[in-house]
Design an enzyme around this catalytic site. Structure first.
Site, mmCIF file in Angstrom:
data_model
loop_
_atom_site.group_PDB
_atom_site.id
_atom_site.type_symbol
_atom_site.label_atom_id
_atom_site.label_comp_id
_atom_site.label_asym_id
_atom_site.label_seq_id
_atom_site.Cartn_x
_atom_site.Cartn_y
_atom_site.Cartn_z
ATOM 1 N N ASP A 412 36.526 45.740 39.551
ATOM 2 C CA ASP A 412 37.794 46.007 39.347
ATOM 3 C C ASP A 412 38.034 47.208 38.220
ATOM 4 O OD1 ASP A 412 39.304 45.107 41.305
ATOM 5 O OD2 ASP A 412 39.801 43.174 40.313
ATOM 6 N N TYR A 493 46.439 41.842 43.087
ATOM 7 C CA TYR A 493 46.319 40.684 42.143
ATOM 8 C C TYR A 493 46.727 41.004 40.779
ATOM 9 C CZ TYR A 493 44.014 36.344 43.790
ATOM 10 O OH TYR A 493 43.952 35.079 44.222
HETATM 11 CU CU LIG Z 1 41.673 34.664 44.340
#
Ligand SMILES: [Cu+2]
Ligand SMILES: *[C@@H]1O[C@H](CO)[C@@H](O)[C@H](O)[C@H]1NC(C)=O
Ligand SMILES: *[C@@H]1O[C@H](CO)[C@@H](O)[C@H](O)[C@H]1NC(C)=O
Ligand SMILES: *[C@@H]1O[C@H](CO)[C@@H](O)[C@H](O)[C@H]1NC(C)=O
Ligand SMILES: *[C@@H]1O[C@H](CO)[C@@H](O)[C@H](O)[C@H]1NC(C)=O
Ligand SMILES: *[C@@H]1O[C@H](CO)[C@@H](O)[C@H](O)[C@H]1NC(C)=O
Ligand SMILES: *[C@@H]1O[C@H](CO)[C@@H](O)[C@H](O)[C@H]1NC(C)=O
Ligand SMILES: *[C@@H]1O[C@H](CO)[C@@H](O)[C@H](O)[C@H]1NC(C)=O
Ligand SMILES: *[C@@H]1O[C@H](CO)[C@@H](O)[C@H](O)[C@H]1NC(C)=O
Ligand SMILES: *[C@@H]1O[C@H](CO)[C@@H](O)[C@H](O)[C@H]1NC(C)=O
Ligand SMILES: *[C@@H]1O[C@H](CO)[C@@H](O)[C@H](O)[C@H]1NC(C)=O
Ligand SMILES: *[C@@H]1O[C@H](CO)[C@@H](O)[C@H](O)[C@H]1NC(C)=O
Ligand SMILES: *[C@@H]1O[C@H](CO)[C@@H](O)[C@H](O)[C@H]1NC(C)=O
Length: 807
Positions: A412, A493
């Protein structure tokens, strides 16, 4: 979903400009959207106003006291003027051949990032611990060199600052790399926001539009009226010198809910996209229902043959929407218990320098595009415990019978935690009395400021830190602790990062995950997840998040002691010749880097303690800090990942210890995904047998979760259980528990039914603010999103609002 447009590297604006999005989601619309108004009205009704306490102090005037940091924050961000001067200087360097982002196409060089360079620890210590001048300031710049058939990302340093046209220079930033290549990484995404979609993926989408309409009533062709999307794996497959992608079709949600990652459609195609000439890219085949077709013709022929099995579509519904649904719970429309700071904040902040003091703790806060918030020079009772504490990288490694899940291993920092550390919601992400700090990041010749994106607050836990009762007295101490928090929404997320400091001298490092899962199409993949909706699999994945903990326990000469509890059979002088089955302690040290990568012992049987071997306490024990898992942690289940190869060796163990080196400031590089076999930073190369006894040590620890999403992850994963943490606690560091110092404790003496004494140790209870509840609920209409200042041309007086997310 982290859609990958090349771009994103810093670079949301390019994402927004570059990625054709037929379903543009203005954050403004979303954030100001429905729900807020009703909520506000409800709060006003439930607010009770009580004005019978002291009118002079207001619960909302709880902000931290201003303070002047003892030293400049040498890990802080560039000022607006500094960033603007660096950008102007860069554009004046003809050898860099730069194009302003607004005018740039896929074949121009652009500036991706301008931020402060973290100083070498060697130079920093002389300043923070002594009387040396602060280290010279430099800018870290990332260039996107796309004016070439072999595009690269280039790390350079510019300085020293302030810019001086005669003495400022730039040079490649090579020393943090383990790869020998002059500070450059190949760029596999140079065309991902342009040619890839317009000349490749949408062309393929159009070539099967009849099939996608027939199967699911969607088209994905890059038109405004597209009803579906195409995106694929990250990192790209980098085998045999070819660059291979797998992409899949996804349904669009029917509204603004960000549910696309819950809407896979189960059709995949493989392309060889090696090089920058789309005319030589090739379609390598299709996968549907676990059957591989080696050409579009083969797939089409099968599709229109009798007996072809067609599966259904995943379609958005309330199951994918996060608004309230279902019957209102008993009494739940009444306002819930909430916390207040009745005497205002009990801590101090230098907002300019991002320096914080609470009780006996102090630290500085840094903020970077790649990794977001980090803490520096963490001191307790005046002595540094940790020089640097911060996230290094976060991996989400998926698996599946389909190539998209099998091929997904998000690293990320490529997208960056900084650009997505959005404004926090007062009263929800942090208590309404919290103090907030802004953070900023550079993108496309502008600096975006996330307003109120770090929160600082005290909180009193729901359990005391100490208690004891006897027949004569009870003693109990409030567990009040200090929290620093930020949240980064990286695509689907939301990662909540929390650091907590306690009265006993312990520190907790935690991460929680919420937001939308990335799911898989449910077909033949029972071994890779639960069946959680119509045609949906909760795709299994490992989250592993690496943190750097540069301990300095009573100086920099540290060692790591391991102390294990082991079962033993022993005979003692008093055991009359018989043996006793029992247990003993076994102690050893981590001697060198050949033995410094390991996991938490089974049954928590081994304590890991960072000690200073020259610092024994009065009883001869080594003073130190113990590192222990707080809630579950995880390292990567996959061995020798086909996706990652050498790009994430840091994920292999729970704990890894190296000798501190200026050349090893980070365990990962934001572009490791671009060259997984020969990444810019291969963490495994840090381990070269060096001695670790009485050295300056860095501990690299992993937090994480093995996530097998179940129906409870719909519509969003919840923070309650998607949680991982570690703690650092004093181990013989002090002569006794330090929480005895707080006055927020009580001893109650009692005798035969009579209370004889209530000792509150001089607590002052008479300065509480008026409990005027209504204003304690923040005005959420002040939530504005990011503010942007143009840097080139520099226009500091005309900020505007713009908030961009990845999706
Ligand atoms: Cu997850
Ligand atoms: C500079 O970049 C432009 C594209 O912006 C490119 O056409 C040109 O060849 C480059 N010049 C050099 C010397 O590399
Ligand atoms: C430095 O160079 C920049 C860009 O060429 C120019 O705008 C600026 O005026 C120069 N500053 C000085 C002090 O010469
Ligand atoms: C690194 O590259 C330089 C220049 O190409 C070369 O001289 C040097 O030997 C290389 N070092 C290693 C360790 O490969
Ligand atoms: C197919 O989608 C279109 C919108 O793109 C919609 O108008 C139409 O009703 C849909 N057809 C079916 C059969 O669902
Ligand atoms: C989508 O737009 C294209 C071009 O504007 C048009 O040809 C096509 O009919 C439209 N499709 C639908 C389902 O409206
Ligand atoms: C595709 O598969 C068919 C049948 O298995 C085979 O005859 C053909 O040669 C293959 N084509 C390619 C391009 O691999
Ligand atoms: C954060 O930024 C906003 C808008 O620029 C500004 O009003 C506020 O004072 C800043 N907050 C801090 C703590 O610097
Ligand atoms: C650290 O240890 C080295 C030897 O390993 C010693 O020379 C040095 O003086 C020590 N430093 C401190 C501050 O104790
Ligand atoms: C990792 O996997 C690759 C490809 O399967 C293989 O070539 C390599 O030897 C493996 N490495 C290790 C350390 O197992
Ligand atoms: C920081 O340390 C590296 C590695 O020793 C060195 O190459 C670099 O020049 C140092 N930076 C500064 C500003 O001194
Ligand atoms: C406790 O108090 C009661 C009356 O309240 C008295 O009768 C009793 O004797 C007391 N017991 C002791 C041990 O003092
Ligand atoms: C209110 O608080 C102030 C300052 O904390 C104090 O000086 C004053 O006496 C208080 N007034 C009352 C009525 O309690």
């Amino acid at each position: 979903m982290r859609l990958l447009p090349a771009v994103l590297v810093g670079l949301l604006a390019q994402d927004v400009l570059g990625r054709p999005s037929p379903n543009p989601k203005s954050s403004w619309v979303r954030k100001g959207g429905r729900g807020k108004r009703q909520l506000h009205a409800a709060l006003k009704q439930s607010a009770e106003v009580r004005r019978d306490v002291n009118e002079t102090a207001s619960c909302t005037e709880a902000l931290a006291a201003p303070i002047k940091a003892p030293k400049a924050n040498i890990w802080g961000q560039l000022t607006n003027d500094e960033a603007a001067s660096v950008v102007a200087w860069l554009f004046a360097q003809e050898d860099l051949n730069l194009t302003v982002s607004d005018d740039a196409g896929a074949w121009d060089n652009t500036v991706l990032l301008v931020e402060s360079m973290i100083p070498n620890k060697t130079d920093a210590l002389g300043y923070i611990d002594g009387c040396k001048a602060p280290p010279k300031k430099y800018a870290h710049v990332v260039l996107d060199e796309r004016a070439s058939v072999d595009p690269t990302y280039a790390d350079i340093i510019v300085g020293p600052l302030p810019i001086d046209n005669t003495t400022t220079t730039w040079e490649p930033l090579t020393y943090p790399y383990t790869k020998n290549n002059s500070g450059k990484v190949r760029n596999l995404d140079a065309d991902a926001d342009d040619a890839l979609y317009s000349e490749w993926l949408y062309v393929i989408g159009a070539s099967v539009a009849d099939i996608t309409l027939d199967l699911w009533n969607i088209t994905a062709m890059g038109l405004d009226n597209d009803t579906g999307d195409i995106w694929g794996i990250d990192p790209l497959w980098q085998d045999d010198d070819r660059i291979i992608r797998w992409d899949a079709f996804w349904n669009y949600p029917e509204d603004d809910f960000d549910a696309e990652t819950l809407l896979p459609l189960g059709l995949y195609f493989m392309s060889d996209v090696t090089g920058r000439d789309p005319s030589v890219w090739s379609l390598e085949g299709w996968l549907y229902n676990n059957i591989f077709y080696n050409s579009t013709d083969a797939f089409r022929e099968a599709y229109f043959s009798p007996g072809f099995v067609k599966n259904g579509a995943n379609v958005e519904g309330d199951w994918a929407r996060t608004d309230q649904q279902g019957e209102v719970l008993p009494k739940d429309d009444a306002y819930p218990p909430t916390t207040i700071a009745p005497t205002g904040s009990r801590f101090s902040v230098d907002a300019e320098e991002k320096y914080v003091e609470w009780m006996d703790w102090s630290f500085y806060i840094g903020f970077k595009r790649d990794t977001g918030m980090a803490l520096y020079d963490i001191r307790y009772k005046g002595k540094r415990l940790i020089y640097e504490l911060g996230l290094q990288e976060a991996l989400a490694h998926y698996a599946g019978n389909d190539p998209l899940q099998s091929g997904t291993s998000y690293l990320d920092t490529y997208y960056g935690f900084g650009p997505y550390a959005f404004e926090l919601v007062s009263g929800y992400d942090c208590p309404s009395y919290a103090t907030y700090l802004n953070t900023s990041f550079y993108v496309t010749e502008t600096v975006h400021t996330h307003i109120d994106s770090i929160c600082l607050f005290e909180f009193t836990g729901d359990y005391p830190i100490q208690r004891h009762s006897t027949s004569k007295y009870v003693s109990v101490t409030k567990n009040t602790y200090f929290v620093v928090r930020s949240v980064s929404t990286v695509g689907n997320y939301d990662y909540m990062f929390t650091y907590s400091f306690y009265f006993d001298g312990s520190i907790a490092v935690e991460v929680r995950a919420s937001g939308y899962i990335q799911s898989a199409y449910f077909a033949n993949n029972e071994d890779y997840g639960f069946h959680i909706n119509d045609f949906l699999s909760g795709s299994m994945h490992d989250h592993v998040l690496n943190y750097k903990v540069d301990f300095d326990i009573l100086g920099t000469n540290n060692s790591v002691q391991l102390m294990s509890l082991v079962p033993a059979t022993k005979e003692y002088p008093w055991s009359k010749g018989k043996t006793r089955n029992t247990m003993v302690l076994e102690r050893s040290f981590v001697e060198n880097e050949d033995e410094s990568r390991f996991n938490w012992a089974e049954n928590g049987a081994t304590q890991v303690i960072v000690v200073n071997e020259d610092e024994k306490n009065e009883f001869g024990e080594l003073r130190g800090y113990r590192v222990l898992p707080y809630t579950g942690t995880a390292h990567l289940t996959v061995k020798n990942s086909s996706n990652l190869v050498n790009a994430a060796a840091w994920a292999e163990y729970d704990i890894q210890i190296t000798k501190q080196k200026d050349t090893e400031p980070r365990s990962a590089h934001a572009y490791n995904s671009q060259d997984v076999k020969d990444p810019p930073i291969d963490f495994a190369k840090f381990f070269d047998g060096e001695d670790l006894r009485s050295e300056d040590l860095v501990m690299w620890v992993n937090l994480g979760m093995h996530h097998v999403p179940h129906t409870g992850d719909l519509p969003n994963t919840v923070f309650t259980t998607a949680h991982s943490g570690i703690q650092f606690m004093p181990s013989n560091y002090f002569s006794m528990d330090q929480s005895r110092q707080t006055v927020n404790m009580v001893r109650i003496d009692y005798d035969n039914g009579t209370t004889t004494l209530v000792d509150t140790f001089g607590q002052k209870n008479d300065e509480a603010c008026a409990l005027d509840f209504e204003p304690a609920e923040p005005d959420l209409y002040s939530y504005t999103g990011d503010v942007v200042i143009r840097k080139f041309p520099y226009d500091p007086n005309n900020p505007y609002f713009e908030t961009d997310s990845i999706v």
